[in-house]
Design a protein around this motif. Sequence first.
Motif, PDB file in Angstrom:
ATOM      1  N   PRO A 137      61.636   5.117  16.289  1.00  0.00           N
ATOM      2  CA  PRO A 137      61.960   4.175  17.606  1.00  0.00           C
ATOM      3  C   PRO A 137      63.558   3.878  17.330  1.00  0.00           C
ATOM      4  O   PRO A 137      64.163   3.593  18.388  1.00  0.00           O
ATOM      5  CB  PRO A 137      61.180   2.764  17.428  1.00  0.00           C
ATOM      6  CG  PRO A 137      60.528   2.934  16.022  1.00  0.00           C
ATOM      7  CD  PRO A 137      60.368   4.352  15.627  1.00  0.00           C
ATOM      8  N   ASP A 163      63.469   7.353  24.579  1.00  0.00           N
ATOM      9  CA  ASP A 163      62.044   7.243  23.945  1.00  0.00           C
ATOM     10  C   ASP A 163      61.305   8.463  23.846  1.00  0.00           C
ATOM     11  O   ASP A 163      60.389   8.356  23.093  1.00  0.00           O
ATOM     12  CB  ASP A 163      61.404   6.021  24.082  1.00  0.00           C
ATOM     13  CG  ASP A 163      62.071   4.631  24.064  1.00  0.00           C
ATOM     14  OD1 ASP A 163      62.899   4.654  22.981  1.00  0.00           O
ATOM     15  OD2 ASP A 163      62.231   3.693  24.643  1.00  0.00           O
ATOM     16  N   LEU A 164      61.594   9.450  24.732  1.00  0.00           N
ATOM     17  CA  LEU A 164      60.874  10.730  24.684  1.00  0.00           C
ATOM     18  C   LEU A 164      61.457  11.821  24.313  1.00  0.00           C
ATOM     19  O   LEU A 164      61.291  12.991  24.520  1.00  0.00           O
ATOM     20  CB  LEU A 164      60.419  10.891  26.385  1.00  0.00           C
ATOM     21  CG  LEU A 164      59.440   9.666  26.970  1.00  0.00           C
ATOM     22  CD1 LEU A 164      59.140  10.228  28.343  1.00  0.00           C
ATOM     23  CD2 LEU A 164      58.152   9.644  26.120  1.00  0.00           C
ATOM     24  N   ASN A 201      54.590   5.493  21.914  1.00  0.00           N
ATOM     25  CA  ASN A 201      54.684   6.125  23.153  1.00  0.00           C
ATOM     26  C   ASN A 201      53.688   7.177  23.640  1.00  0.00           C
ATOM     27  O   ASN A 201      54.157   8.306  24.045  1.00  0.00           O
ATOM     28  CB  ASN A 201      56.096   6.408  23.365  1.00  0.00           C
ATOM     29  CG  ASN A 201      57.185   5.638  22.947  1.00  0.00           C
ATOM     30  OD1 ASN A 201      56.918   4.448  23.468  1.00  0.00           O
ATOM     31  ND2 ASN A 201      58.404   5.842  22.466  1.00  0.00           N
ATOM     32  N   LYS A 225      51.360   9.527  25.515  1.00  0.00           N
ATOM     33  CA  LYS A 225      51.121   9.755  26.814  1.00  0.00           C
ATOM     34  C   LYS A 225      49.558  10.566  27.155  1.00  0.00           C
ATOM     35  O   LYS A 225      48.926  10.360  28.096  1.00  0.00           O
ATOM     36  CB  LYS A 225      52.088  10.909  27.255  1.00  0.00           C
ATOM     37  CG  LYS A 225      53.626  10.347  27.435  1.00  0.00           C
ATOM     38  CD  LYS A 225      53.656   9.122  28.432  1.00  0.00           C
ATOM     39  CE  LYS A 225      55.030   8.721  28.486  1.00  0.00           C
ATOM     40  NZ  LYS A 225      55.204   7.624  29.492  1.00  0.00           N
ATOM     41  N   ASP A 243      48.649   8.662  30.341  1.00  0.00           N
ATOM     42  CA  ASP A 243      49.714   7.295  30.888  1.00  0.00           C
ATOM     43  C   ASP A 243      50.061   8.029  31.947  1.00  0.00           C
ATOM     44  O   ASP A 243      50.725   6.901  32.739  1.00  0.00           O
ATOM     45  CB  ASP A 243      50.543   7.088  29.785  1.00  0.00           C
ATOM     46  CG  ASP A 243      51.411   5.665  29.961  1.00  0.00           C
ATOM     47  OD1 ASP A 243      50.491   4.638  30.362  1.00  0.00           O
ATOM     48  OD2 ASP A 243      52.573   5.610  29.896  1.00  0.00           O
ATOM     49  N   THR A 281      48.784   0.597  23.912  1.00  0.00           N
ATOM     50  CA  THR A 281      49.699   0.797  25.304  1.00  0.00           C
ATOM     51  C   THR A 281      49.468  -0.394  26.100  1.00  0.00           C
ATOM     52  O   THR A 281      50.592  -1.283  26.605  1.00  0.00           O
ATOM     53  CB  THR A 281      49.516   2.118  25.957  1.00  0.00           C
ATOM     54  OG1 THR A 281      49.810   3.083  25.041  1.00  0.00           O
ATOM     55  CG2 THR A 281      50.453   1.971  27.015  1.00  0.00           C
TER      56      THR A 281
END
Length: 468
Positions: free
Chosen positions: A52, A61-62, A87, A89, A210, A381
């Motif tokens: 992070p 962040d990706l 994070n 997905k 997500d 999340t």
Amino acid sequence: MHRLIQSGLMFGNLVHVASPALVERYNRALKSLTGKTTKLTDFYIDISGYSPEIGHELGDDLYLNHAGVNRQFILLSTDQKTAPLLNAKFSTARGILRQFIEENESALFALTARDAVAGELVNSVYDMSSPARLFDIRKITVEADTTNGALGQADELAQKVDRFMSEEDAWFDDVLIAEMIELAGQTGNVLRNPIELKQMSFEQRNYWTDHFGGVYLFQDLDLPAVICATDRTQFADSPIEYVFDLTNRNRIAGFLELNGLVEPIVKARGIDAGAILRQKMDFILVDALAGEGLDLAGRSQSEMRRLARRYASHLPREFHTLNALLNWAENGGPWPVISSDDPAFFYTLRASAHKDADLVNMLLSELAPKDIRQLFICHKTLFYRHYATWSDAKKDYVVDLLINEYQVDKLGTREALFGHEAPMEEPEPAPPPPPKKRVDRVGPWGAVRTVSRRGRGPDGPVANKGRR
């Protein structure tokens, strides 16, 4: 979010990277994957190597998960296997990474002693431009190597050794021998100490993503379905007939029941159903009273009961429904009829014993979001999104509960809530049931309709293709 971070409930159990050697290895891997490097000399990483702090530094962040597909990873240590995945997905990504590390732990331990291992979770989809792309995801393959290509070099050396041992004139091939010596200086003796990672692929048929506001795909079932957290019309061209959103509670309930994905808490074996129901009632009570200016954190069970009596008129329908069910389960009270229209319905269920139990419990936590403990365990999340909207009183209560009741025994809590006891012996064939009376077909979860799998589904007759 500071309370969550300070208490280890957010960004907890990450792996600390502080030594210059590990930072240098990380940068080599990061450069090979993304073309970027970090100037930080001290940071934390998750199971995939995502940090992070570096995400904040790069403004991305990706940075290891471009477009949210084909997640890349950097392994500096096998200790990463117990870290969370930030994070996320796709609900399957952390399980795939952990299984890859555990299946290759010895080889990865040897490789990461000298270099970072970088790789990717590869599928056939490279973008999420439309919901239809989700149905193209069939299989995830793990590809990995060190930043200096040790695995490729080891494979090349093994081939040269085979050639040297099998060709008649290889003993006189000075070029071949020189190449073998050079490669062996980098890889070591691949005959005595083979360097190899298992080729691993994973089917991805039932999962949460997500993307598109949050979607649950259940494709590998007798009656498949798509369940959307937001607008279901974006799946108008879905190859799966049944498409629901979270407001279609009756149809979701029918889908879960017909596929045998859930069981009532009060009928589950090996759990204290009464204790679970009382805690769910406490969570609903706290949600209802969070705006009353009360200090809710650390209150005993008897204090919570007194609050419930005092503020009975403030409590929502689901509290009273669960109380009636608790009275039936523990005191022989009247048998409550709880239909799927009741806001408490999904609070009374948990996933049954099957391979997608975690995914179903994740869905149930979204359908019953006031159960903050299940939400935290099954759907972090969504938990973090809800947490940001809560009052300080509710935040204090939740942090205190998770620190003092969940963090002290995570495995025990999960087993108590979601564990399934194996039967002690093979069950005997049951005799044919007697004809059912009308009253027998009604229980706490409402009337049970007889539905033909061939002719009907959770959304009505199969022949009726229109979605309502």
